[in-house]
Design a protein around this motif. Structure first.
Motif, short mmCIF file in Angstrom:
data_model
loop_
_atom_site.label_atom_id
_atom_site.label_comp_id
_atom_site.label_asym_id
_atom_site.label_seq_id
_atom_site.Cartn_x
_atom_site.Cartn_y
_atom_site.Cartn_z
N SER A 16 108.12 -0.61 34.38
CA SER A 16 107.66 -0.99 35.72
C SER A 16 106.19 -1.38 35.64
CB SER A 16 107.87 0.16 36.71
OG SER A 16 107.22 1.33 36.25
N PHE A 17 105.77 -2.20 36.58
CA PHE A 17 104.42 -2.74 36.55
C PHE A 17 103.63 -2.24 37.77
CE2 PHE A 17 106.99 -5.61 34.10
CZ PHE A 17 106.19 -5.94 33.02
N THR A 18 102.31 -2.13 37.58
CA THR A 18 101.45 -1.66 38.66
C THR A 18 100.03 -2.17 38.43
OG1 THR A 18 100.63 0.29 39.80
CG2 THR A 18 100.90 0.46 37.43
N LEU A 19 99.27 -2.22 39.52
CA LEU A 19 97.85 -2.56 39.45
C LEU A 19 96.96 -1.31 39.50
CD1 LEU A 19 97.73 -5.67 41.83
CD2 LEU A 19 97.55 -5.67 39.34
N ASP A 20 97.60 -0.15 39.53
CA ASP A 20 96.84 1.10 39.67
C ASP A 20 95.87 1.33 38.51
OD1 ASP A 20 98.14 1.53 42.01
OD2 ASP A 20 99.58 2.99 41.20
N ASN A 21 96.22 0.83 37.33
CA ASN A 21 95.35 1.03 36.18
C ASN A 21 94.00 0.34 36.39
OD1 ASN A 21 97.45 2.41 34.84
ND2 ASN A 21 98.31 0.46 34.14
N TYR A 22 94.03 -0.84 36.98
CA TYR A 22 92.79 -1.55 37.28
C TYR A 22 92.05 -0.90 38.45
CZ TYR A 22 94.31 -5.33 34.20
OH TYR A 22 94.70 -6.07 33.11
N VAL A 23 92.81 -0.49 39.45
CA VAL A 23 92.20 0.16 40.61
C VAL A 23 91.51 1.46 40.19
CG1 VAL A 23 92.66 1.25 42.84
CG2 VAL A 23 93.84 -0.88 42.21
N LYS A 24 92.13 2.21 39.28
CA LYS A 24 91.58 3.48 38.85
C LYS A 24 90.22 3.31 38.17
CE LYS A 24 92.72 7.57 36.08
NZ LYS A 24 93.73 8.24 35.23
N LEU A 25 90.03 2.22 37.47
CA LEU A 25 88.76 1.99 36.79
C LEU A 25 87.59 1.95 37.77
CD1 LEU A 25 89.70 -0.76 34.16
CD2 LEU A 25 89.09 1.62 33.70
N PHE A 26 87.83 1.42 38.95
CA PHE A 26 86.75 1.22 39.90
C PHE A 26 86.72 2.27 41.02
CE2 PHE A 26 87.58 -2.90 38.01
CZ PHE A 26 86.31 -3.32 37.67
N THR A 27 87.74 3.11 41.09
CA THR A 27 87.78 4.12 42.15
C THR A 27 87.61 5.54 41.62
OG1 THR A 27 90.21 4.15 42.03
CG2 THR A 27 89.20 2.67 43.65
N ASP A 28 88.18 5.83 40.46
CA ASP A 28 88.09 7.18 39.89
C ASP A 28 86.85 7.25 38.99
OD1 ASP A 28 88.41 9.68 38.92
OD2 ASP A 28 90.40 9.37 38.06
N THR A 29 85.71 7.52 39.59
CA THR A 29 84.44 7.55 38.85
C THR A 29 83.92 8.97 38.64
OG1 THR A 29 83.20 7.29 40.92
CG2 THR A 29 83.79 5.28 39.72
N SER A 30 84.74 9.96 38.93
CA SER A 30 84.29 11.34 38.80
C SER A 30 84.12 11.75 37.34
CB SER A 30 85.28 12.28 39.49
OG SER A 30 86.59 12.12 38.93
N ILE A 31 84.95 11.19 36.45
CA ILE A 31 84.90 11.54 35.04
C ILE A 31 84.28 10.42 34.21
CG2 ILE A 31 86.28 12.18 33.03
CD1 ILE A 31 88.32 13.40 34.89
N LEU A 32 84.81 9.21 34.36
CA LEU A 32 84.33 8.05 33.63
C LEU A 32 83.96 6.96 34.64
CD1 LEU A 32 87.01 7.98 30.78
CD2 LEU A 32 84.67 8.85 30.63
N ASN A 33 82.67 6.70 34.77
CA ASN A 33 82.18 5.75 35.76
C ASN A 33 82.18 4.34 35.17
OD1 ASN A 33 80.90 4.36 37.81
ND2 ASN A 33 79.43 6.01 38.22
N PHE A 34 83.33 3.68 35.21
CA PHE A 34 83.46 2.36 34.60
C PHE A 34 82.55 1.32 35.26
CE2 PHE A 34 85.44 -1.80 34.07
CZ PHE A 34 85.62 -1.83 32.69
N PRO A 35 82.44 1.24 36.60
CA PRO A 35 81.54 0.25 37.20
C PRO A 35 80.09 0.39 36.71
CG PRO A 35 83.00 1.14 38.86
CD PRO A 35 83.20 1.97 37.64
N GLN A 36 79.61 1.64 36.57
CA GLN A 36 78.25 1.85 36.09
C GLN A 36 78.11 1.40 34.64
OE1 GLN A 36 75.47 3.17 37.86
NE2 GLN A 36 74.46 2.34 36.05
N MET A 37 79.11 1.71 33.83
CA MET A 37 79.09 1.28 32.43
C MET A 37 79.10 -0.24 32.34
SD MET A 37 81.87 3.95 30.87
CE MET A 37 81.75 5.70 31.19
N PHE A 38 79.89 -0.87 33.19
CA PHE A 38 79.99 -2.34 33.18
C PHE A 38 78.63 -2.95 33.53
CE2 PHE A 38 81.01 -6.54 34.67
CZ PHE A 38 82.08 -6.93 33.88
#
Length: 290
Positions: free
Chosen positions: A58-80
């Motif tokens: 099955s397919f989902t966009l949640d993996n991309y959404v998680k990068l920019f919303t779940d920043t409590s552990i790994l802050n991907f937007p800041q790293m970017f």
């Protein structure tokens, strides 16, 4: 008899071309396969790093959404953003250093010219990370291994030694007739005017090549970023963030997001290449016409 020989020659060429096409097709599949796998994994709904099927169930966009919303552990937007800032400034400085050093070595004659080129050739045989311990302690002594100065430190590290990578650009400048410079000098131009208004407009292909390589180096580097950033998670770059996602405490929940991040970091490089490709082709055609 002549007709048979011609027919045999055509047949051999056809067989050779077929073999070449088959080999190229196989190599293309091998090259594209990992890219397709990463893209499919980035849209996979099943979590974890081990699955029983190649294609996602099955397919989902949640993996991309998680990068920019779940920043409590790994802050991907800041790293970017950290990586983007470092890469842009490093690219600007490195491009200027490489082109300036290459032009000087191509056009100017001075006493230490050949020893410098020989020294640079020897130093180029050693990987840059051999100096990372010495570089780290120098930066630490200057107080640049803490806080926001880490970005400045990484920019200095990536651009500081760019002048040693002059070989390709110098070879390109050597192909531009020196008579152009001599004519400009007779017209009253300075060396700086010749470099900026005559040589650089004729050197679009090598400028594009230098910009791309200067941008990709800090964008993809892991070793120097990890050594200098250490535990300063707010200064992490994308390479460190993706590496963190594969640690045993995060891999089960972040593996598919890791694939999504791998897809996202390829977008700036692809966009930069597509944007500058036109200038690269125009520069080549202009060089051929000249």
């Amino acid at each position: 008899m002549a007709g048979q020989k011609m027919h045999s020659a055509k047949r051999r060429r056809f067989i050779n071309n077929s073999i070449v096409h088959v080999v190229l097709g196989v190599l293309a599949v091998i090259w594209v396969f990992p890219i397709i796998w990463v893209i499919l994994t980035s849209f996979r709904a099943e979590k974890g790093s081990y699955v029983s099927t190649f294609f996602p169930q099955s397919f989902t966009l949640d993996n991309y959404v998680k990068l920019f919303t779940d920043t409590s552990i790994l802050n991907f937007p800041q790293m970017f953003m950290n990586t983007l800032i470092i890469a842009i400034f490093s690219c600007i400085l490195s491009t200027f250093y490489v082109l300036a050093v290459s032009y000087c070595l191509s056009r100017l004659k001075f006493k230490l010219r050949k020893p410098y080129m020989n020294m640079a050739m020897i130093l180029g045989l050693f990987p840059g990370f051999m100096s990372m311990i010495a570089v780290y302690f120098i930066l630490k002594a200057m107080g640049m291994t803490e806080g926001n100065l880490i970005r400045v430190a990484l920019i200095l590290v990536y651009s500081g030694g760019a002048g040693l990578s002059f070989q390709i650009a110098k070879g390109f400048f050597d192909t531009i007739p020196i008579a152009v410079d001599e004519a400009a000098l007779l017209d009253g131009c300075t060396r700086w005017q010749i470099f900026t208004k005559i040589t650089l407009p004729l050197s679009k292909p090598i400028i594009i090549y230098t910009v791309l390589t200067s941008f990709m180096a800090p964008w993809l580097d892991f070793i120097f970023a990890k050594v200098i950033c250490r535990a300063n998670s707010d200064q992490y770059t994308i390479a460190i963030g993706l590496w963190q996602m594969l640690q045993k405490e995060y891999i089960d929940s972040w593996y598919t997001s890791f694939a999504a991040g791998a897809v996202l970091i390829s977008i700036p490089i692809a966009a930069l290449f597509l944007f500058m490709q036109r200038y690269y082709v125009d520069g080549l055609s202009g060089a051929v016409k000249g």
